[in-house]
Design an enzyme around this catalytic site. Structure first.
Site, PDB file in Angstrom:
ATOM      1  N   HIS A 133       0.877  -1.174   0.000  1.00  9.85           N
ATOM      2  CA  HIS A 133       0.000   0.000   0.000  1.00  9.85           C
ATOM      3  C   HIS A 133       0.917   1.228   0.000  1.00  9.85           C
ATOM      4  CE1 HIS A 133      -2.724   2.991   1.851  1.00  9.85           C
ATOM      5  NE2 HIS A 133      -3.726   2.192   1.555  1.00  9.85           N
ATOM      6  N   ASP A 210       3.329  -4.134   8.014  1.00  4.96           N
ATOM      7  CA  ASP A 210       2.044  -3.444   7.867  1.00  4.96           C
ATOM      8  C   ASP A 210       0.954  -4.479   8.141  1.00  4.96           C
ATOM      9  OD1 ASP A 210      -0.310  -2.311   7.025  1.00  4.96           O
ATOM     10  OD2 ASP A 210       0.500  -1.476   5.170  1.00  4.96           O
ATOM     11  N   GLN A 213      -4.267  -5.271   7.189  1.00  2.00           N
ATOM     12  CA  GLN A 213      -5.247  -6.210   6.629  1.00  2.00           C
ATOM     13  C   GLN A 213      -5.126  -7.591   7.261  1.00  2.00           C
ATOM     14  OE1 GLN A 213      -7.635  -5.151   4.808  1.00  2.00           O
ATOM     15  NE2 GLN A 213      -6.889  -3.217   3.983  1.00  2.00           N
ATOM     16  N   LYS A 236     -10.197  -0.289  10.436  1.00  2.00           N
ATOM     17  CA  LYS A 236     -10.352  -1.503   9.618  1.00  2.00           C
ATOM     18  C   LYS A 236     -10.658  -2.715  10.489  1.00  2.00           C
ATOM     19  CE  LYS A 236      -7.039   0.150   6.232  1.00  2.00           C
ATOM     20  NZ  LYS A 236      -7.873   0.501   5.095  1.00  2.00           N
ATOM     21  N   CYS A 376      -4.778   2.392  -3.561  1.00  2.00           N
ATOM     22  CA  CYS A 376      -3.502   2.905  -3.019  1.00  2.00           C
ATOM     23  C   CYS A 376      -2.373   1.895  -3.210  1.00  2.00           C
ATOM     24  CB  CYS A 376      -3.610   3.294  -1.550  1.00  2.00           C
ATOM     25  SG  CYS A 376      -4.812   4.587  -1.240  1.00  2.00           S
TER      26      CYS A 376
HETATM   27  N1  PMP Z   1      -1.734  -0.307   4.720  1.00  2.00           N
HETATM   28  C1  PMP Z   1      -2.700  -1.068   4.195  1.00  2.00           C
HETATM   29  C2  PMP Z   1      -2.374  -2.454   3.703  1.00  2.00           C
HETATM   30  C3  PMP Z   1      -3.996  -0.561   4.090  1.00  2.00           C
HETATM   31  O1  PMP Z   1      -4.968  -1.322   3.558  1.00  2.00           O
HETATM   32  C4  PMP Z   1      -4.262   0.751   4.571  1.00  2.00           C
HETATM   33  C5  PMP Z   1      -5.644   1.359   4.477  1.00  2.00           C
HETATM   34  N2  PMP Z   1      -6.155   1.405   3.191  1.00  2.00           N
HETATM   35  C6  PMP Z   1      -3.221   1.491   5.132  1.00  2.00           C
HETATM   36  C7  PMP Z   1      -1.963   0.926   5.190  1.00  2.00           C
HETATM   37  C8  PMP Z   1      -3.448   2.863   5.706  1.00  2.00           C
HETATM   38  O2  PMP Z   1      -4.107   2.755   6.952  1.00  2.00           O
HETATM   39  P1  PMP Z   1      -4.740   4.005   7.714  1.00  2.00           P
HETATM   40  O3  PMP Z   1      -6.063   4.268   7.066  1.00  2.00           O
HETATM   41  O4  PMP Z   1      -4.908   3.551   9.123  1.00  2.00           O
HETATM   42  O5  PMP Z   1      -3.791   5.128   7.605  1.00  2.00           O
END
Ligand code: PMP
Length: 421
Positions: A133, A210, A213, A236, A376
């Site tokens: 991401h 990270d 997910q 999430k 993203c």
């Molecule tokens: N990493 C991953 C794999 C994500 O799916 C996301 C959210 N789309 C993020 C980072 C960013 O997370 P946050 O919304 O808490 O900033």
């Protein structure tokens, strides 16, 4: 072992799910972007704000004491849920903040404001993966640009799995940081954490995971995973917006210099200098996300009540149903269609001849909420020759029927647009 598939009777806990969209029952398949929140989470925030709202770690009055206790209890609950100790959890506004915190802290160490064990020299290497991401990519690009370090990335194979052979040759003696996602937010595939940690350890590199997910979908044990740092996102995992965190091994958090500075993170301050509190407060400058942390603790208790093994089991059932159905629909190409790999309930796909946004609109007209775009993860889409895809993602409240409604609707997309046979 029971052979009965896990199902949860939790629909009533999520008030938002009872609504209709365009006259049809809402089918929410966008939990990868943000999950819905059960009533207990909404209640926890409202209860705190109506009964005990006050600034934490500051006042001597009764409400301040109660707020501080609730806030620190939330830290204990959420860290415990994720397999860490309270002092190993730094509250942040989310995963993006947590990952930037690490990159900027390493930058500060490089600038001489922290121990040399974290400092980067020109030519040192930061290794990421092609599945990242942007939140776990751009902070490292920026750090590389500021320090002269080189960013390298582990490629993904055609089936969506990480090329671990390439990882073994990429991670070497110049590697100082290996930052990778536990589960791709596009592919839903669980990456081989143990293998990457072993390679990074041999190279003496810091590991940054990270966990956005993974933490909502499978039993997450920070300590057992063996990574140095892990970022997660509250919104999430059935929790509120504006809260997430960074988990860190104690020796790493103790040594890492702060990123943001200001109130709430100091012991003494003169006009010339400041001395910082120990971790995690050292990383929590400014007013803390108090009601959000308390709401997230309610989410963690809720998930714990369901049991994370059962949650994972349920997600696997949904994921298999979804993947099997997607494979049956003509013109649908799944991104990362590896079989026999561990996954969570996330699938992204391309519908041949129809733009992802049109697919999203078509599904929305039938009550089905999915995500469209690059999610993203532009480099990963480029890897698959796409600029956009459609993503369906599940949660504990997703039903088998909803998967079927989604698949039925999707099967109608190409005929509707006059594409294909
Ligand atoms: N990493 C991953 C794999 C994500 O799916 C996301 C959210 N789309 C993020 C980072 C960013 O997370 P946050 O919304 O808490 O900033």
């Amino acid at each position: 072992m029971s052979s009965t598939p896990t199902t949860f009777d939790v629909r009533a806990d999520f008030p938002i799910l009872s609504q209709t969209v365009h006259g049809t029952p809402l089918v929410y398949l966008d939990s990868g972007a943000t999950s819905q929140k059960p009533q207990v989470v909404l209640d926890a925030e409202v209860d705190f704000l109506t009964r005990a709202n006050s600034a934490v770690h500051r006042g001597a009055h009764t409400l301040a004491g109660e707020a501080t206790e609730l806030f620190e209890d939330a830290r204990a609950t959420v860290s415990g849920f994720l397999g860490a100790r309270p002092e190993q959890l730094v509250w942040t506004s989310g995963a993006t903040f947590a990952l930037n915190l690490v990159a900027y802290a390493i930058g500060n160490a490089t600038a001489g404001r922290g121990p040399s064990r974290f400092a980067l020299a020109p030519g040192d290497e930061i290794v990421v993966t092609e599945t990242e991401h942007h939140a776990n990519l751009i902070p490292w690009q920026e750090l590389a640009a500021r320090t002269g370090a080189v960013l390298r990335s582990i490629p993904v194979r055609d089936d969506g799995t990480l090329d671990t052979d390439a990882a073994a040759s990429l991670i070497g003696e110049r590697t100082r940081v290996v930052a990778f996602t536990h589960v791709s937010n596009v592919l839903g595939i669980v990456n081989p954490v143990a293998e990457l940690v072993a390679l990074a350890r041999t190279a003496g590199a810091l590991t940054v995971l990270d966990a956005c997910q993974s933490a909502p979908h499978l039993p997450f044990d920070f300590d057992a995973l063996g990574v140095d740092l892990a970022a997660f996102s509250g919104h999430k995992m059935l929790g509120p917006y504006g809260v997430g965190g960074l988990l860190g091994r104690s020796d790493v958090l103790d040594d890492l210099p702060p990123f943001l500075t200001g109130g709430s993170m100091v012991t003494t301050v003169t006009l010339d200098e400041a001395h910082f509190l120990a971790a995690p407060q050292k990383f929590e400058a400014g007013t803390q996300p108090v009601s959000q942390a308390i709401g997230l603790a309610a989410a963690a208790r809720y998930l714990e009540g369901l049991g994370m093994d059962a949650v994972h089991d349920r997600e696997r059932t949904l994921e298999r149903r979804m993947m099997a159905g997607l494979r049956e629909i003509e013109g649908v190409r799944i991104l990362g269609d590896a079989s026999g790999v561990e996954r969570v309930g996330i699938a992204s796909f391309d519908v041949e001849g129809v733009h992802a946004h049109d697919v999203g609109q078509f599904l929305d007209d039938r009550g089905v909420a999915v995500r469209v775009g690059h999610h993203c993860a532009k480099p990963l889409h480029a890897r698959f020759g796409l600029t956009a895809s459609v993503r369906a993602s599940t949660s504990v409240f997703t039903t088998d029927d909803e998967i079927d409604v989604f698949l039925d609707a999707l099967a109608g997309v190409r005929p509707f647009f006059g594409v294909g046979a």
